[in-house]
Design a protein around this motif. Structure first.
Motif, PDB file in Angstrom:
ATOM      1  N   SER A  12      -6.660  10.228   1.327  1.00  0.00           N
ATOM      2  CA  SER A  12      -7.911  10.797   0.823  1.00  0.00           C
ATOM      3  C   SER A  12      -7.585  12.180   0.284  1.00  0.00           C
ATOM      4  O   SER A  12      -6.421  12.623   0.334  1.00  0.00           O
ATOM      5  CB  SER A  12      -8.961  10.891   1.940  1.00  0.00           C
ATOM      6  OG  SER A  12      -8.558  11.840   2.912  1.00  0.00           O
ATOM      7  N   ASP A  13      -8.597  12.889  -0.178  1.00  0.00           N
ATOM      8  CA  ASP A  13      -8.376  14.261  -0.644  1.00  0.00           C
ATOM      9  C   ASP A  13      -7.928  15.172   0.497  1.00  0.00           C
ATOM     10  O   ASP A  13      -7.223  16.157   0.280  1.00  0.00           O
ATOM     11  CB  ASP A  13      -9.658  14.824  -1.265  1.00  0.00           C
ATOM     12  CG  ASP A  13     -10.004  14.143  -2.578  1.00  0.00           C
ATOM     13  OD1 ASP A  13      -9.086  13.550  -3.190  1.00  0.00           O
ATOM     14  OD2 ASP A  13     -11.190  14.186  -2.973  1.00  0.00           O
ATOM     15  N   GLU A  15      -0.911 -12.408   7.879  1.00  0.00           N
ATOM     16  CA  GLU A  15      -2.141 -12.029   7.192  1.00  0.00           C
ATOM     17  C   GLU A  15      -2.350 -10.529   7.331  1.00  0.00           C
ATOM     18  O   GLU A  15      -1.997  -9.935   8.353  1.00  0.00           O
ATOM     19  CB  GLU A  15      -3.335 -12.804   7.757  1.00  0.00           C
ATOM     20  CG  GLU A  15      -3.263 -14.299   7.483  1.00  0.00           C
ATOM     21  CD  GLU A  15      -4.537 -15.038   7.871  1.00  0.00           C
ATOM     22  OE1 GLU A  15      -5.625 -14.413   7.826  1.00  0.00           O
ATOM     23  OE2 GLU A  15      -4.442 -16.229   8.226  1.00  0.00           O
ATOM     24  N   HIS A  16      -2.924  -9.930   6.302  1.00  0.00           N
ATOM     25  CA  HIS A  16      -3.072  -8.480   6.308  1.00  0.00           C
ATOM     26  C   HIS A  16      -4.183  -8.080   5.354  1.00  0.00           C
ATOM     27  O   HIS A  16      -4.647  -8.884   4.536  1.00  0.00           O
ATOM     28  CB  HIS A  16      -1.755  -7.813   5.886  1.00  0.00           C
ATOM     29  CG  HIS A  16      -1.296  -8.229   4.515  1.00  0.00           C
ATOM     30  ND1 HIS A  16      -0.516  -9.336   4.304  1.00  0.00           N
ATOM     31  CD2 HIS A  16      -1.535  -7.695   3.292  1.00  0.00           C
ATOM     32  CE1 HIS A  16      -0.277  -9.473   3.010  1.00  0.00           C
ATOM     33  NE2 HIS A  16      -0.892  -8.485   2.376  1.00  0.00           N
ATOM     34  N   ASP A  17      -4.589  -6.816   5.427  1.00  0.00           N
ATOM     35  CA  ASP A  17      -5.561  -6.248   4.495  1.00  0.00           C
ATOM     36  C   ASP A  17      -4.840  -5.556   3.351  1.00  0.00           C
ATOM     37  O   ASP A  17      -3.759  -4.973   3.539  1.00  0.00           O
ATOM     38  CB  ASP A  17      -6.453  -5.225   5.200  1.00  0.00           C
ATOM     39  CG  ASP A  17      -7.444  -5.863   6.144  1.00  0.00           C
ATOM     40  OD1 ASP A  17      -7.656  -7.084   6.045  1.00  0.00           O
ATOM     41  OD2 ASP A  17      -8.006  -5.138   6.991  1.00  0.00           O
ATOM     42  N   ARG A  18      -5.457  -5.621   2.181  1.00  0.00           N
ATOM     43  CA  ARG A  18      -4.972  -4.855   1.030  1.00  0.00           C
ATOM     44  C   ARG A  18      -6.058  -3.889   0.599  1.00  0.00           C
ATOM     45  O   ARG A  18      -7.235  -4.250   0.499  1.00  0.00           O
ATOM     46  CB  ARG A  18      -4.596  -5.785  -0.129  1.00  0.00           C
ATOM     47  CG  ARG A  18      -3.404  -6.673   0.192  1.00  0.00           C
ATOM     48  CD  ARG A  18      -3.036  -7.610  -0.949  1.00  0.00           C
ATOM     49  NE  ARG A  18      -1.944  -8.498  -0.537  1.00  0.00           N
ATOM     50  CZ  ARG A  18      -1.487  -9.514  -1.274  1.00  0.00           C
ATOM     51  NH1 ARG A  18      -2.013  -9.757  -2.469  1.00  0.00           N
ATOM     52  NH2 ARG A  18      -0.490 -10.256  -0.819  1.00  0.00           N
ATOM     53  N   VAL A  19      -5.640  -2.643   0.341  1.00  0.00           N
ATOM     54  CA  VAL A  19      -6.564  -1.589  -0.072  1.00  0.00           C
ATOM     55  C   VAL A  19      -5.945  -0.824  -1.236  1.00  0.00           C
ATOM     56  O   VAL A  19      -4.756  -0.957  -1.527  1.00  0.00           O
ATOM     57  CB  VAL A  19      -6.876  -0.609   1.088  1.00  0.00           C
ATOM     58  CG1 VAL A  19      -7.526  -1.336   2.256  1.00  0.00           C
ATOM     59  CG2 VAL A  19      -5.611   0.116   1.533  1.00  0.00           C
ATOM     60  N   SER A  20      -6.761  -0.021  -1.888  1.00  0.00           N
ATOM     61  CA  SER A  20      -6.251   0.924  -2.881  1.00  0.00           C
ATOM     62  C   SER A  20      -6.407   2.335  -2.335  1.00  0.00           C
ATOM     63  O   SER A  20      -7.493   2.712  -1.879  1.00  0.00           O
ATOM     64  CB  SER A  20      -7.020   0.788  -4.204  1.00  0.00           C
ATOM     65  OG  SER A  20      -6.674  -0.407  -4.860  1.00  0.00           O
ATOM     66  N   LEU A  21      -5.303   3.091  -2.354  1.00  0.00           N
ATOM     67  CA  LEU A  21      -5.326   4.475  -1.883  1.00  0.00           C
ATOM     68  C   LEU A  21      -5.179   5.419  -3.074  1.00  0.00           C
ATOM     69  O   LEU A  21      -4.640   5.041  -4.121  1.00  0.00           O
ATOM     70  CB  LEU A  21      -4.208   4.703  -0.871  1.00  0.00           C
ATOM     71  CG  LEU A  21      -4.339   3.915   0.444  1.00  0.00           C
ATOM     72  CD1 LEU A  21      -3.199   4.266   1.392  1.00  0.00           C
ATOM     73  CD2 LEU A  21      -5.684   4.157   1.113  1.00  0.00           C
ATOM     74  N   PRO A  22      -5.660   6.660  -2.939  1.00  0.00           N
ATOM     75  CA  PRO A  22      -5.792   7.543  -4.104  1.00  0.00           C
ATOM     76  C   PRO A  22      -4.498   7.832  -4.863  1.00  0.00           C
ATOM     77  O   PRO A  22      -4.483   7.829  -6.092  1.00  0.00           O
ATOM     78  CB  PRO A  22      -6.361   8.833  -3.508  1.00  0.00           C
ATOM     79  CG  PRO A  22      -7.092   8.386  -2.292  1.00  0.00           C
ATOM     80  CD  PRO A  22      -6.299   7.249  -1.743  1.00  0.00           C
TER      81      PRO A  22
END
Length: 414
Positions: free
Chosen positions: A208-209, A258-265
């Protein structure tokens, strides 16, 4: 700063030997078994290899005992590996000591054994007297079916460490050299460490920022993803993550995870800032596990791995583009040229159909699967539109509409 993880890793190795016995000890033995084998150049010390890129991964052809085989180039693999594909079976290689190989996944180790190779020749440079691990395809959870083994082996650290490697996915080329790399004007250099037959560089990941973390990332040309990290890290450090997540799956020598995928800044590497980076959060009890740079990220650049100079280079070529699987199907090529379904993502469009793991995909958007590469499919699955897909089971066809996912495939303010 790095003493604790090293001690932890060494301690873990001893514990594994105590708990698992000879198979683990033999796997550690394989890491050093080729340490005295040196490459022999026939003529030029810089070679343009016969290469291809498929599904973000780099492959080269080499002859083993006179048989031409296809190998994945994998900096994440510690030693040379063969699969018992039809070509390899014909070679009647010897069986040595037993091995149990682990990797991504939660379904148990892949059983294997050590074998001897008289010569492996990359076309201008060769090794004599190599030892390799041979994995019977039927004894690994990496594959769902035997004909999914479309390449014959893996070239890992024990061979790659002798050279400088230049990867240019945009041009479809891979060069090998005995010399250190002379950097191009726009090359970004990162110091590279090597430990336990793995190589790594430092990078800075922004959650995050307010939260930015500098870490050591393992370079893994055998990974088709962008970035992986342990899901335990943000959980243990109370780091908030984006709410937009996709549940997916990856497969390794230990089967499915199995896993989660996210987008980070942002991810920063050697002065290069990559915005909205896609990250796979791998389940783990250890927050130091799975800090990985995959080849989907490295293919956006010309990438140079200079083992002798302990340096890693990224050379920008074009704007950074990320693929997102909006269809929600994890596919793998089989030898017929069709695709086999390995995983259906929950809550994405294809999960609303009757398609299931093991189905064979014969057509996508009216085009025969035999005319679509895995790289093509990754691009297709990233496009928000109406798609059609046909399988061989009861000759069924499906039509689904995909759309972008806010905060995942399209950026939002965090």
């Amino acid at each position: 700063m790095f003493t604790s993880p090293i001690i932890k890793l060494i301690g873990a190795c001893f514990i594994l030997i105590i708990l698992n016995g000879c198979s683990v000890a033999n796997s550690l033995r394989m890491m050093q078994i080729n340490s005295n084998v040196e490459p022999v150049f026939v003529d030029s010390t810089r070679i343009n290899l016969e290469a291809l890129y498929e599904g973000e991964k780099p492959y080269v052809y080499a002859t083993v005992n006179g048989e031409k085989l296809l190998f994945l180039l994998d900096t994440g693999a510690r030693f040379l590996i063969l699969m018992d594909t039809p070509k390899v079976k014909k070679m009647n290689l010897s069986r040595g000591f037993d091995l149990a190989l682990s990797g991504w996944g939660e379904e148990g180790k892949s059983q294997a054994y050590q074998t001897d190779i008289s010569r492996i020749d990359l076309g201008g440079v060769y090794f004599d007297g190599m030892k390799a691990a041979l994995i019977p395809v039927s004894q690994t959870k990496y594959y769902l079916r035997e004909d999914e083994a479309i390449y014959d082996g893996v070239i890992g650290h024990d061979m790659m460490r002798h050279f400088t490697w230049e990867f240019d996915a945009n041009a479809g080329t891979i060069h090998l050299s005995a010399n250190t790399y002379t950097a191009e004007e726009n090359a970004h250099k990162l110091p590279m460490d090597s430990f336990m037959n793995k190589i790594s560089v430092n990078g800075t990941l922004s959650f995050s920022d307010e939260v930015t973390v500098e870490e050591s990332f393992i370079i893994d040309t055998g990974s088709r993803h962008y970035v992986k990290l342990s899901a335990a890290y943000p959980a243990s450090n109370n780091i908030a993550l984006p709410s937009a997540r996709v549940v997916a799956a990856d497969f390794g020598l230990s089967g499915k995870v199995e896993h989660d995928r996210v987008s980070l800044p942002q991810l920063s590497l050697g002065g290069i800032d990559i915005e909205d980076v896609k990250v796979n959060l791998i389940p783990s009890d250890d927050e130091d596990d799975w800090w990985i740079l995959g080849n989907a990220l490295m293919n956006q650049f010309k990438t140079v791995i200079d083992y002798k100079n302990e340096a890693f280079y990224l050379i920008p070529q074009k704007p950074f583009v990320t693929d997102y699987n909006l269809l929600g199907l994890e596919l793998r090529k089989i030898r017929s040229g069709d695709f086999v379904v390995r995983f259906v993502f929950p809550n994405l469009p294809m999960s609303q159909t009757s398609i299931k793991v093991g189905d064979v995909v014969t057509h996508i958007n009216g085009t025969p699967a035999t005319n679509i590469s895995l790289s093509d499919y990754n691009d297709i699955a990233s496009i928000a539109k109406t798609h059609s897909l046909c399988i061989n089971r009861e000759a069924q066809c499906f039509e689904v509409k995909t759309q972008h996912i806010s905060g995942y495939s399209t950026p939002t303010e965090f």
